[in-house]
Write a protein that holds these residues in place. Structure first.
Motif, short mmCIF file in Angstrom:
data_model
loop_
_atom_site.label_atom_id
_atom_site.label_comp_id
_atom_site.label_asym_id
_atom_site.label_seq_id
_atom_site.Cartn_x
_atom_site.Cartn_y
_atom_site.Cartn_z
N ILE A 164 67.04 61.24 -147.80
CA ILE A 164 66.09 61.83 -148.64
C ILE A 164 66.44 61.72 -150.17
N ILE A 185 66.19 58.17 -151.29
CA ILE A 185 64.62 57.93 -151.64
C ILE A 185 64.31 58.18 -153.05
N VAL A 186 64.85 59.68 -153.16
CA VAL A 186 64.12 60.03 -154.65
C VAL A 186 65.24 60.14 -155.75
N GLY A 187 66.25 59.28 -155.46
CA GLY A 187 67.15 58.94 -156.43
C GLY A 187 67.98 59.88 -156.98
N ILE A 188 68.38 61.16 -156.15
CA ILE A 188 69.24 62.34 -156.52
C ILE A 188 70.50 61.72 -155.97
N GLY A 245 63.28 68.33 -146.51
CA GLY A 245 63.98 68.61 -147.93
C GLY A 245 65.47 69.33 -147.68
N VAL A 302 66.58 68.36 -152.89
CA VAL A 302 65.69 67.17 -152.66
C VAL A 302 64.57 67.16 -151.70
N HIS A 346 61.24 65.14 -149.91
CA HIS A 346 60.87 63.70 -149.54
C HIS A 346 59.43 63.55 -150.18
N PRO A 347 59.30 62.38 -150.76
CA PRO A 347 58.07 62.25 -151.60
C PRO A 347 56.79 62.71 -150.91
N ASN A 348 56.62 62.36 -149.59
CA ASN A 348 55.48 62.78 -148.77
C ASN A 348 55.20 64.24 -148.75
N GLN A 406 56.51 66.28 -151.54
CA GLN A 406 56.34 67.03 -152.81
C GLN A 406 54.94 67.51 -153.43
N ASN A 447 64.02 67.22 -163.13
CA ASN A 447 62.63 67.12 -163.26
C ASN A 447 62.24 68.23 -164.56
#
Length: 160
Positions: free
Chosen positions: A34, A37-40, A60, A88, A90-92, A94, A130
Motif C-alpha cells: 500500500i 501504491i500511494v508513493g510513501i 491501511g 498509508v 489504500h486509494p480505494n 481514502q 498531505n
C-alpha cells in the motif's frame, strides 16, 4: 439512504490492531504494498506496527519508530524519545472513512503506552505530505505544532 447504510457498514467493519511485523509478515507485506501504491517511502527505522483491516484485508497502516533523542535528553537531563510514524491508506479506502485519522489516533495511543511501558517521555515528529492533513493536525483537537512548512504544503509537525 441505501448509500449511507453501505458507507456505515464499511466504516464499522474497519478494525485497528497492533502487529509484530516479523510475526505477521503477510500483513506487514501488504502494508508495504500500500505504501508503494500511494508513493510513501517509510525510512528504514520504521516498521508497520498498526494495521487497519476490513474483513481481514489490510486497507491501511502506520509505520512507526521509537528512538532516543540524545540532544533533548542531554538538555533536559532525563531520557527523551522521538516517536515518528507514516500513515498509508489504500486509494480505494481514502476519503470519508477517516481511516488515516484513526490510524494517527491509534499511533498516538501507542506512543502514550510506550511512555508508560518505558517510564520515559516522548514527543511525536511527523512529516505530513498531505497539505489538508497538515492543516487539520494543527487544530487544537489534534494538538500538533508546525516545526517547518514548505511551499508545496507539506510540513514537519511536532507534538509534545
Amino acid at each position: 439512504m441505501q448509500g449511507f447504510l453501505k458507507w456505515l457498514e464499511n466504516v464499522e467493519s474497519i478494525e485497528y490492531h497492533h502487529i509484530d511485523p516479523e510475526e505477521d509478515w503477510d500483513q506487514a507485506g501488504r502494508a508495504y504494498e500500500i505504501a508503494k501504491i500511494v508513493g510513501i517511502r517509510p525510512d528504514s527505522t520504521k516498521s508497520p506496527t498498526i494495521i487497519a483491516s476490513n474483513n481481514g484485508d489490510v486497507v491501511g497502516a502506520a509505520f512507526t519508530s521509537w528512538s532516543s533523542d540524545d540532544d533533548a535528553s542531554d538538555h533536559l537531563g532525563e531520557p527523551v524519545n522521538k516517536w515518528q510514524f507514516d500513515v498509508v491508506v489504500h486509494p480505494n479506502w481514502q476519503g470519508n472513512k477517516l481511516i488515516g485519522i484513526k490510524l494517527i489516533q491509534q499511533a498516538e495511543r501507542e506512543r502514550r503506552n510506550l511512555e508508560v511501558e518505558f517510564g520515559e517521555k516522548a514527543y511525536t515528529r511527523l512529516w505530513v505530505v498531505n497539505p489538508k492533513l497538515a492543516k487539520l493536525l494543527q487544530h487544537k483537537k489534534f494538538g500538533y505544532d508546525v516545526e517547518s512548512e514548505y511551499p508545496d504544503g507539506t510540513a514537519h509537525l511536532v507534538k509534545y
